[in-house]
Each structure stands twice: as structure tokens, then as C-alpha cells.
Design a protein around this motif. Structure first.
Motif, PDB file in Angstrom:
ATOM      1  N   MET A  37      38.188  36.288  35.627  1.00  0.00           N
ATOM      2  CA  MET A  37      38.650  37.182  36.097  1.00  0.00           C
ATOM      3  C   MET A  37      38.994  37.948  34.924  1.00  0.00           C
ATOM      4  O   MET A  37      39.193  37.893  33.442  1.00  0.00           O
ATOM      5  CB  MET A  37      40.045  37.177  36.586  1.00  0.00           C
ATOM      6  CG  MET A  37      40.070  36.928  38.052  1.00  0.00           C
ATOM      7  SD  MET A  37      41.953  36.748  38.156  1.00  0.00           S
ATOM      8  CE  MET A  37      41.601  36.740  40.428  1.00  0.00           C
ATOM      9  N   SER A  38      38.744  39.102  34.818  1.00  0.00           N
ATOM     10  CA  SER A  38      38.799  39.769  34.204  1.00  0.00           C
ATOM     11  C   SER A  38      40.255  40.266  33.794  1.00  0.00           C
ATOM     12  O   SER A  38      41.450  40.521  34.871  1.00  0.00           O
ATOM     13  CB  SER A  38      37.785  41.222  34.069  1.00  0.00           C
ATOM     14  OG  SER A  38      38.451  41.772  34.996  1.00  0.00           O
ATOM     15  N   TYR A  39      40.172  40.631  32.688  1.00  0.00           N
ATOM     16  CA  TYR A  39      42.318  41.455  32.807  1.00  0.00           C
ATOM     17  C   TYR A  39      42.290  42.614  33.563  1.00  0.00           C
ATOM     18  O   TYR A  39      43.307  42.718  33.786  1.00  0.00           O
ATOM     19  CB  TYR A  39      41.952  41.720  30.560  1.00  0.00           C
ATOM     20  CG  TYR A  39      43.465  42.485  30.674  1.00  0.00           C
ATOM     21  CD1 TYR A  39      44.401  41.530  29.974  1.00  0.00           C
ATOM     22  CD2 TYR A  39      43.134  43.780  30.779  1.00  0.00           C
ATOM     23  CE1 TYR A  39      45.731  42.255  29.789  1.00  0.00           C
ATOM     24  CE2 TYR A  39      44.976  44.232  30.343  1.00  0.00           C
ATOM     25  CZ  TYR A  39      45.675  43.617  29.803  1.00  0.00           C
ATOM     26  OH  TYR A  39      46.810  44.685  29.472  1.00  0.00           O
ATOM     27  N   ARG A  40      41.688  43.198  33.609  1.00  0.00           N
ATOM     28  CA  ARG A  40      42.188  44.590  34.695  1.00  0.00           C
ATOM     29  C   ARG A  40      42.324  43.728  36.457  1.00  0.00           C
ATOM     30  O   ARG A  40      43.381  44.008  36.739  1.00  0.00           O
ATOM     31  CB  ARG A  40      40.765  45.792  35.098  1.00  0.00           C
ATOM     32  CG  ARG A  40      41.320  46.781  35.828  1.00  0.00           C
ATOM     33  CD  ARG A  40      40.316  47.763  35.981  1.00  0.00           C
ATOM     34  NE  ARG A  40      39.483  47.331  34.747  1.00  0.00           N
ATOM     35  CZ  ARG A  40      38.370  48.387  34.417  1.00  0.00           C
ATOM     36  NH1 ARG A  40      37.719  48.618  35.633  1.00  0.00           N
ATOM     37  NH2 ARG A  40      38.064  49.129  33.431  1.00  0.00           N
ATOM     38  N   ILE A  41      41.399  42.853  36.511  1.00  0.00           N
ATOM     39  CA  ILE A  41      41.687  42.415  38.058  1.00  0.00           C
ATOM     40  C   ILE A  41      42.816  41.090  37.971  1.00  0.00           C
ATOM     41  O   ILE A  41      43.794  40.639  38.805  1.00  0.00           O
ATOM     42  CB  ILE A  41      40.676  41.155  38.071  1.00  0.00           C
ATOM     43  CG1 ILE A  41      39.180  42.061  38.625  1.00  0.00           C
ATOM     44  CG2 ILE A  41      41.241  40.257  39.672  1.00  0.00           C
ATOM     45  CD1 ILE A  41      38.345  41.179  38.800  1.00  0.00           C
ATOM     46  N   LYS A  42      43.542  40.525  36.552  1.00  0.00           N
ATOM     47  CA  LYS A  42      44.946  40.074  36.610  1.00  0.00           C
ATOM     48  C   LYS A  42      45.759  40.934  36.382  1.00  0.00           C
ATOM     49  O   LYS A  42      46.735  40.085  37.264  1.00  0.00           O
ATOM     50  CB  LYS A  42      44.437  38.888  35.044  1.00  0.00           C
ATOM     51  CG  LYS A  42      43.599  37.741  35.386  1.00  0.00           C
ATOM     52  CD  LYS A  42      43.666  37.546  33.991  1.00  0.00           C
ATOM     53  CE  LYS A  42      42.800  35.413  33.608  1.00  0.00           C
ATOM     54  NZ  LYS A  42      43.042  35.462  32.385  1.00  0.00           N
ATOM     55  N   ALA A  43      45.586  41.629  36.199  1.00  0.00           N
ATOM     56  CA  ALA A  43      47.363  42.916  35.952  1.00  0.00           C
ATOM     57  C   ALA A  43      47.010  43.351  37.285  1.00  0.00           C
ATOM     58  O   ALA A  43      48.061  43.418  38.032  1.00  0.00           O
ATOM     59  CB  ALA A  43      46.674  43.849  34.873  1.00  0.00           C
ATOM     60  N   ILE A  44      45.852  44.084  38.343  1.00  0.00           N
ATOM     61  CA  ILE A  44      46.175  44.361  39.541  1.00  0.00           C
ATOM     62  C   ILE A  44      46.058  43.328  40.092  1.00  0.00           C
ATOM     63  O   ILE A  44      47.681  43.318  40.805  1.00  0.00           O
ATOM     64  CB  ILE A  44      44.954  44.488  39.531  1.00  0.00           C
ATOM     65  CG1 ILE A  44      44.150  45.843  39.287  1.00  0.00           C
ATOM     66  CG2 ILE A  44      44.637  44.884  41.738  1.00  0.00           C
ATOM     67  CD1 ILE A  44      43.209  46.457  39.332  1.00  0.00           C
ATOM     68  N   ALA A  45      46.202  42.068  39.896  1.00  0.00           N
ATOM     69  CA  ALA A  45      46.569  40.769  41.027  1.00  0.00           C
ATOM     70  C   ALA A  45      48.157  40.874  40.719  1.00  0.00           C
ATOM     71  O   ALA A  45      49.201  40.439  41.442  1.00  0.00           O
ATOM     72  CB  ALA A  45      45.872  39.057  40.403  1.00  0.00           C
ATOM     73  N   ALA A  46      49.068  40.745  38.906  1.00  0.00           N
ATOM     74  CA  ALA A  46      49.845  40.395  38.918  1.00  0.00           C
ATOM     75  C   ALA A  46      51.357  41.238  39.189  1.00  0.00           C
ATOM     76  O   ALA A  46      52.056  41.454  40.094  1.00  0.00           O
ATOM     77  CB  ALA A  46      50.202  40.279  37.423  1.00  0.00           C
ATOM     78  N   ALA A  47      50.395  42.767  39.289  1.00  0.00           N
ATOM     79  CA  ALA A  47      51.404  43.904  40.099  1.00  0.00           C
ATOM     80  C   ALA A  47      51.352  43.602  41.632  1.00  0.00           C
ATOM     81  O   ALA A  47      52.397  44.047  42.019  1.00  0.00           O
ATOM     82  CB  ALA A  47      50.017  45.296  39.839  1.00  0.00           C
ATOM     83  N   VAL A  48      50.314  43.028  42.244  1.00  0.00           N
ATOM     84  CA  VAL A  48      50.795  43.311  44.061  1.00  0.00           C
ATOM     85  C   VAL A  48      51.536  42.454  43.703  1.00  0.00           C
ATOM     86  O   VAL A  48      51.823  42.703  44.753  1.00  0.00           O
ATOM     87  CB  VAL A  48      49.287  42.866  44.332  1.00  0.00           C
ATOM     88  CG1 VAL A  48      49.084  42.669  45.912  1.00  0.00           C
ATOM     89  CG2 VAL A  48      48.229  44.247  44.085  1.00  0.00           C
ATOM     90  N   LEU A  49      51.685  40.998  43.451  1.00  0.00           N
ATOM     91  CA  LEU A  49      52.519  40.099  43.423  1.00  0.00           C
ATOM     92  C   LEU A  49      53.743  40.324  43.589  1.00  0.00           C
ATOM     93  O   LEU A  49      54.606  40.089  44.025  1.00  0.00           O
ATOM     94  CB  LEU A  49      51.864  38.318  42.399  1.00  0.00           C
ATOM     95  CG  LEU A  49      50.622  37.826  43.184  1.00  0.00           C
ATOM     96  CD1 LEU A  49      50.532  36.333  41.966  1.00  0.00           C
ATOM     97  CD2 LEU A  49      51.498  37.275  44.615  1.00  0.00           C
ATOM     98  N   SER A  50      54.040  41.098  43.061  1.00  0.00           N
ATOM     99  CA  SER A  50      55.657  41.275  42.137  1.00  0.00           C
ATOM    100  C   SER A  50      56.023  42.667  42.861  1.00  0.00           C
ATOM    101  O   SER A  50      56.681  42.719  43.413  1.00  0.00           O
ATOM    102  CB  SER A  50      55.799  42.975  41.196  1.00  0.00           C
ATOM    103  OG  SER A  50      54.560  43.359  40.441  1.00  0.00           O
ATOM    104  N   LEU A  51      55.087  43.559  43.491  1.00  0.00           N
ATOM    105  CA  LEU A  51      55.304  44.036  44.771  1.00  0.00           C
ATOM    106  C   LEU A  51      55.798  43.479  45.951  1.00  0.00           C
ATOM    107  O   LEU A  51      56.432  43.527  46.772  1.00  0.00           O
ATOM    108  CB  LEU A  51      54.211  45.541  45.000  1.00  0.00           C
ATOM    109  CG  LEU A  51      54.300  46.624  43.553  1.00  0.00           C
ATOM    110  CD1 LEU A  51      52.874  46.962  44.375  1.00  0.00           C
ATOM    111  CD2 LEU A  51      55.638  46.966  43.835  1.00  0.00           C
TER     112      LEU A  51
END
Length: 167
Positions: free
Chosen positions: A1-15
Motif C-alpha cells: 500500500m502506498s502512503y496516501r492509502i494508509k493515511a486515508i485508511a487511518a483517517a476513516v478508522l478514526s472517524l
């Protein structure tokens, strides 16, 4: 996974973890909290204690002077002043207390001195400064007031600009 996808996944999980949380209003509380009783007033409303030191380099005492070796008159007395002051206000009035100690230099001697300015042992020897101990003065004052309105729990002693009678 790329860094951008990891950041988006972390934001979605926190929300997603915040979504089930709802905010409760006061009506939703199971038991309403009762107001705390008002605390009694302290015995003393105001307390002010001070310890001070001051120095008066050119103090004067009437009738106290010394003669300098050149014949001129020295009429000043250096004084050190140590003071303690207390003030308080309480339910029935006020209290004020002060005590001060004034410590003079050799120009205001505590005891009769040979010569407060200089000691001349002979006409041919030079004059030496006298080593007389300076005087110590202690002053004190106490004042206490009792308000009649406070003692008798009334406003009977209020008239025009006067709002209390104290003794």
C-alpha cells in the motif's frame, strides 16, 4: 500500500470510532445533579499581615544633635524602622494592630554619652568618633471596631450617608 492509502485508511478508522458516540443533553441524564449548598463565609473576610523595614537617613529629633570635629552641628539621626502590621475584617467589625521599633544611630544616644559626636582625649590627640549606642523606641497601636448593625442583625443604625455605628 502506498502512503496516501494508509493515511486515508487511518483517517476513516478514526472517524468510524467516533461515529457511535452521541452527545447527551441534560434531559438524557438518568439522575439530575443537585446543586451544592453554598459554603459558609469564613470567620475573617480579609486578613492582611505585613512585615516591613525602612531606613530614614536624615531623620531628626528635636534637641538631639552632635558637634562634628570641625565645630559644625549635625542635627540628623539615621534610623532603622522595623514594623509589623495586621488588619482583618470579620462578621462584627474590624481589627487593626501595628507595632514599630525605631533604632537610632549614635547621634541619638540611648544613655548619656560623653559626647555623641566625638571623644577628645587630650588637646593634642585627634578626636575619635564616639561609640555610643543609639536609642531604641517602640510604638504600638491597636484598634478594634464592632458594628451595631452586625451585632444586632439589623439596619436600624443606618441613616442617610451613615451605614453603621461602631464602637
Amino acid at each position: 500500500m502506498s502512503y496516501r492509502i494508509k493515511a486515508i485508511a487511518a483517517a476513516v478508522l478514526s472517524l468510524a470510532t467516533l461515529a457511535p458516540v452521541s452527545f447527551a443533553a441534560a434531559a438524557d441524564l438518568p439522575v439530575k445533579a443537585k446543586a451544592k449548598p453554598i459554603a459558609d463565609l469564613p470567620f475573617f473576610f480579609v486578613i492582611d499581615d505585613r512585615v516591613t523595614f525602612s531606613w530614614m537617613p536624615k531623620g531628626t529629633d528635636p534637641g538631639v544633635f552632635s558637634v562634628r570635629p570641625n565645630g559644625s552641628i549635625d542635627g540628623t539621626t539615621a534610623k532603622q524602622v522595623y514594623s509589623f502590621t495586621h488588619f482583618d475584617a470579620w462578621a462584627y467589625g474590624t481589627n487593626f494592630f501595628t507595632i514599630s521599633m525605631f533604632k537610632s544611630d549614635h547621634n541619638d544616644p540611648a544613655n548619656p554619652c560623653t559626647n555623641a559626636g566625638v571623644i577628645q582625649t587630650s588637646f593634642t590627640s585627634p578626636a575619635t568618633p564616639a561609640a555610643c549606642e543609639g536609642a531604641t523606641e517602640i510604638y504600638g497601636l491597636f484598634r478594634s471596631t464592632f458594628g451595631w448593625n452586625e451585632i444586632f442583625n439589623t439596619h436600624a443604625f443606618t441613616m442617610g450617608p451613615l451605614h453603621n455605628v461602631s464602637f
